[in-house]
Design a protein around this motif. Structure first.
Motif, short mmCIF file in Angstrom:
data_model
loop_
_atom_site.label_atom_id
_atom_site.label_comp_id
_atom_site.label_asym_id
_atom_site.label_seq_id
_atom_site.Cartn_x
_atom_site.Cartn_y
_atom_site.Cartn_z
N ILE A 129 0.84 -1.21 0.00
CA ILE A 129 0.00 0.00 0.00
C ILE A 129 0.87 1.25 0.00
O ILE A 129 0.56 2.24 -0.68
CB ILE A 129 -0.97 0.00 1.19
CG1 ILE A 129 -1.95 -1.17 1.08
CG2 ILE A 129 -1.75 1.31 1.26
CD1 ILE A 129 -2.77 -1.41 2.33
N ALA A 130 1.97 1.22 0.74
CA ALA A 130 2.89 2.36 0.75
C ALA A 130 3.43 2.62 -0.66
O ALA A 130 3.52 3.78 -1.10
CB ALA A 130 4.03 2.11 1.72
N GLY A 186 9.92 6.16 1.00
CA GLY A 186 10.97 6.64 1.89
C GLY A 186 11.06 8.16 1.90
O GLY A 186 11.73 8.75 2.74
N ASP A 187 10.36 8.79 0.95
CA ASP A 187 10.34 10.25 0.91
C ASP A 187 9.09 10.74 1.66
O ASP A 187 9.00 10.57 2.87
CB ASP A 187 10.36 10.73 -0.54
CG ASP A 187 10.63 12.22 -0.66
OD1 ASP A 187 11.42 12.74 0.14
OD2 ASP A 187 10.05 12.87 -1.56
N ILE A 188 8.12 11.29 0.97
CA ILE A 188 6.89 11.74 1.64
C ILE A 188 6.11 10.55 2.21
O ILE A 188 5.50 10.63 3.27
CB ILE A 188 6.00 12.53 0.66
CG1 ILE A 188 6.72 13.79 0.19
CG2 ILE A 188 4.68 12.92 1.32
CD1 ILE A 188 5.97 14.56 -0.86
N PHE A 222 11.98 -5.14 11.47
CA PHE A 222 13.31 -5.30 10.90
C PHE A 222 13.49 -4.59 9.56
O PHE A 222 14.44 -4.86 8.85
CB PHE A 222 13.68 -6.78 10.75
CG PHE A 222 13.65 -7.56 12.03
CD1 PHE A 222 14.44 -7.20 13.09
CD2 PHE A 222 12.81 -8.65 12.17
CE1 PHE A 222 14.41 -7.91 14.29
CE2 PHE A 222 12.77 -9.37 13.35
CZ PHE A 222 13.58 -8.99 14.42
N GLU A 223 12.58 -3.68 9.20
CA GLU A 223 12.74 -2.95 7.95
C GLU A 223 12.08 -1.57 8.07
O GLU A 223 10.89 -1.48 8.35
CB GLU A 223 12.12 -3.72 6.78
CG GLU A 223 12.41 -3.10 5.43
CD GLU A 223 11.88 -3.94 4.28
OE1 GLU A 223 12.01 -3.49 3.13
OE2 GLU A 223 11.33 -5.03 4.53
N ASP A 224 12.87 -0.51 7.86
CA ASP A 224 12.37 0.86 7.99
C ASP A 224 12.69 1.63 6.72
O ASP A 224 13.85 1.88 6.40
CB ASP A 224 13.02 1.55 9.19
CG ASP A 224 12.42 2.92 9.47
OD1 ASP A 224 11.45 3.30 8.78
OD2 ASP A 224 12.93 3.62 10.37
#
Length: 682
Positions: free
Chosen positions: A112-113, A125-127, A134-136
């Motif tokens: 969805i992101a 990872g931007d807006i 374990f994942e950002d």
């Protein structure tokens, strides 16, 4: 001996049974669905404007201005998950903080992101970003953050007021995970405390397609909003008679559908797990070759969580002309994903569900009936692209006996991890205002387990210890946190980091049905005589030493995606361990240290061999056998073992088993009494 089964007297297929199935057209019904494919010839902006939620934008924003909490029940396909966060962004609601959108599953948060980032013409990872365990994939620029409910709950340990967020949207609330239920209470409390302390307010939006809106509304003291969605009609067919063998019923229905429906109507079949799925896939492929069921071919795809990522993606690809796609899946296909072309759904009516037995103290995986809400959710998969048909291998009367919705996880789950997280927040779960109160026995067992782990001082007075606070820093089940905290004492920290990382991922083995013998031979190279845990450790060590990992995994029938994930998990655990000041050491070839260390966290999962060849668990005293997938399955039977979980199918099976010495138990965990009360000669 095979028998003949005649369908409408027009064609014949061979099936391994004499039972017959009669389908009854009950009614044409509307089902919920999620329309995610891009409309032909439409831009993304034009597609967004066609979503029903777009016409409700002003109403939603107006309601949010006057209310701190919104309860939105929107049909699947209305666009609520992808569009509401964008409405909030454009209306400057992200000015005083980040917009958080939670999902019960990591795959949903990620996909969805990516979709919302695409619609906003930006990169993940931007807006727009996401955070899962374990994942950002976020940055200081991120204003819309998709994350799992577990990640947000862990953040609350550091900040109970969740100050970095201006709006929190809890999506798919109907799934009622433990984390979602706890988050409801946490956010509700944070809203109240922010108001008292005169801090910037916190808005809460709860969205779902099938939730009990009255139950949620009463708990939150708000009225619900209904958002009409875009739906296609779904024709529902039930069997006239009870089917004792739903696998057979599904098999016959597949060929009935193949014979009577257009070739471009692809089929989605719901089964309970990997074993069933692979068996049915093989049967369909064989019968399609044997029987003259039509001039067109079929392509069979499988979909379950343990499948390699490349294999999972195959079902989304188009198939050649005059070929029907048949996808056999677990409940992973109920809500999180959309498979294009599906017009027919075959529902077996069952699901595998993990539940905790407060009497035995064990987590048990068993096959149970789905709920009515799940049945409609599955039916809706047939109506996402166009009108479709759902074939149910159960009668209308049987469905009437189903529960309205699945039992909330908090009422059937092991609460040890949740209880520790709440204690780290300074909350006693017995006093916390939850949507549904958990079983008192489950809470009592959780406190007892935490006391035995050293996380609290006493089950009667549950005050968290310094060790418990260290355990709460790891995004792991407390028993695995205890393994890492105990490992330096046993001199096996490096090995335990690797092992816990592998245990935290999904199945690393690949077992193609057509190459089972080759896969078995390949896996045998890593086999440890002591059991599955050390076998996994051997595999990971070899993986780390290999340069051409992709080729190596292919040759050894191992899942490279899951092994890479395990490597990333290990890096995260190493980082946390370093911050906590843990020392790092290795036991080398002395793997007894690893087996002894396992007892410190998994002492509740010990089983002892009996005279009849079965095992007796010391917790709950259940009789069970070692699962056929274990390297210890066979003639050699260790006297004492530790297992990861007990699976209940036709009988009890122990999975992920390792041999230990019973004499070690009293030394490592002296609060576990001597094992002599279990009569090995019995």
């Amino acid at each position: 001996m095979d028998s003949k089964y005649f369908i409408s007297g027009k064609s014949t297929i061979t099936v391994p049974s004499k039972r017959k199935i009669k389908l009854n057209d009950l009614t044409d019904q509307k089902c919920l669905y999620l329309q995610t494919k891009q409309l032909s010839g439409c831009s993304i902006e034009e597609e967004r404007k066609k979503l029903p939620v777009f016409n409700c934008r002003d109403r939603i924003l107006k309601e949010l201005e006057t209310n701190d909490t919104l309860l939105i029940m929107g049909e699947t396909g209305s666009g609520k998950t992808t569009q509401i966060p964008q409405f909030l962004l454009y209306s400057a609601h992200a000015r005083n903080g980040v917009i958080a959108v939670t999902q019960p599953r990591r795959v949903a948060a990620i996909t969805i992101a990516k979709r919302v980032a695409q619609e906003l013409s930006t990169t993940v990872g931007d807006i727009v970003g996401y955070t899962v365990r374990f994942e950002d994939m976020t940055s200081h620029k991120t204003r819309i953050r998709f994350l799992t409910d577990g990640v947000l709950l862990r953040e609350a340990i550091c900040d109970r007021l969740l100050r970095k967020y201006s709006i929190i949207m809890l999506d798919e609330a109907h799934e009622r995970t433990v984390n979602t239920d706890v988050l409801l209470g946490i956010v509700k409390e944070a809203q109240h405390k922010r108001c008292i302390q005169k801090l910037p307010g916190l808005k809460l939006i709860i969205t779902s397609a099938t939730m009990d809106i009255d139950h949620f509304g009463k708990y939150l003291n708000v009225r619900g909003m209904y958002l009409e969605g875009r739906t296609h009609s779904v024709r529902v067919l039930n069997t006239k008679e009870h089917q004792a063998d739903y696998m057979h019923a599904v098999l016959v229905t597949v060929f009935e559908v193949h014979r009577t429906t257009p070739i471009n109507h692809d089929i989605l079949i719901f089964l309970t797990g990997k074993e069933e799925i692979e068996v049915l896939a093989q049967q369909i492929r064989q019968l399609a070759k044997i029987n003259s069921v039509g001039s067109s071919d079929v392509r069979v795809f499988t979909l379950y969580s343990q499948l390699a990522q490349g294999k999972q993606l195959e079902c989304f690809l188009p198939v050649p002309l005059n070929t029907r796609k048949i996808v056999i899946a677990t409940n992973i296909a109920e809500t999180s994903i959309t498979i294009p072309g599906i017009r027919c759904v075959i529902d077996c009516g069952f699901v595998k569900e993990k539940s905790y037995s407060p009497t035995s103290g064990l987590d048990i995986l068993q096959t149970v009936r789905i709920s009515k809400a799940q049945a409609w959710q599955r039916s809706g998969r047939a109506g996402r692209d166009a009108p479709g048909t759902c074939y149910r291998t159960y009668t209308k009367e049987e469905m009437l006996s189903f529960e309205n919705s699945a039992e909330p996880e908090i009422l059937r789950a092991n609460l040890t991890s949740t209880t520790l997280q709440l204690l780290a927040l300074g909350i006693n779960i017995q006093d916390f205002n939850l949507l549904d109160s958990p079983n008192v026995k489950c809470i009592s067992n959780a406190y007892t387990t935490l006391e035995n782990l050293g996380a609290i001082k006493s089950a009667k007075l549950p005050n968290i210890t310094s060790l418990g606070r260290l355990m709460s820093q790891f995004p792991l089940d407390p028993k695995y946190s205890k393994l890492l905290l105990s490992a330096p004492t046993f001199g096996c920290m490096e090995e335990m980091l690797s092992l816990v990382a592998v245990l935290s991922t999904e199945n690393i083995y690949v077992n193609p049905p057509d190459k089972m013998e080759l896969a078995t031979l390949a896996h045998a190279k890593f086999k440890s005589k002591y059991g599955d845990h050390l076998t996994l450790l051997n595999i990971y060590k070899c993986f780390e030493k290999t340069e051409k990992t992709k080729l190596w995994c292919h040759d050894n029938f191992l899942n490279i995606r899951n092994l890479i994930y395990a490597r990333n998990v290990r890096c995260q655990l190493l980082e946390i361990s370093t911050k906590l000041g843990l020392s790092f050491n290795s036991c080398g070839e002395n793997l007894d240290s690893v087996r002894k260390c396992l007892i410190t966290g998994l002492f509740g999962n010990i089983a002892v061999l009996q005279k009849d060849g079965e095992y007796l668990t010391i917790t709950g005293r259940h009789r069970a056998k070692i699962h056929p997938s274990s390297v210890l399955h066979g003639s050699y039977k260790p006297k004492c073992v530790i297992f990861a979980e007990m699976v209940l199918t036709g009988r009890n099976f122990l999975r992920q088993v390792v041999e230990i010495n019973s004499e070690w138990v009293e030394d490592v965990v002296p609060f576990i009494k001597d094992l002599s009360y279990i009569n090995i000669e019995k």
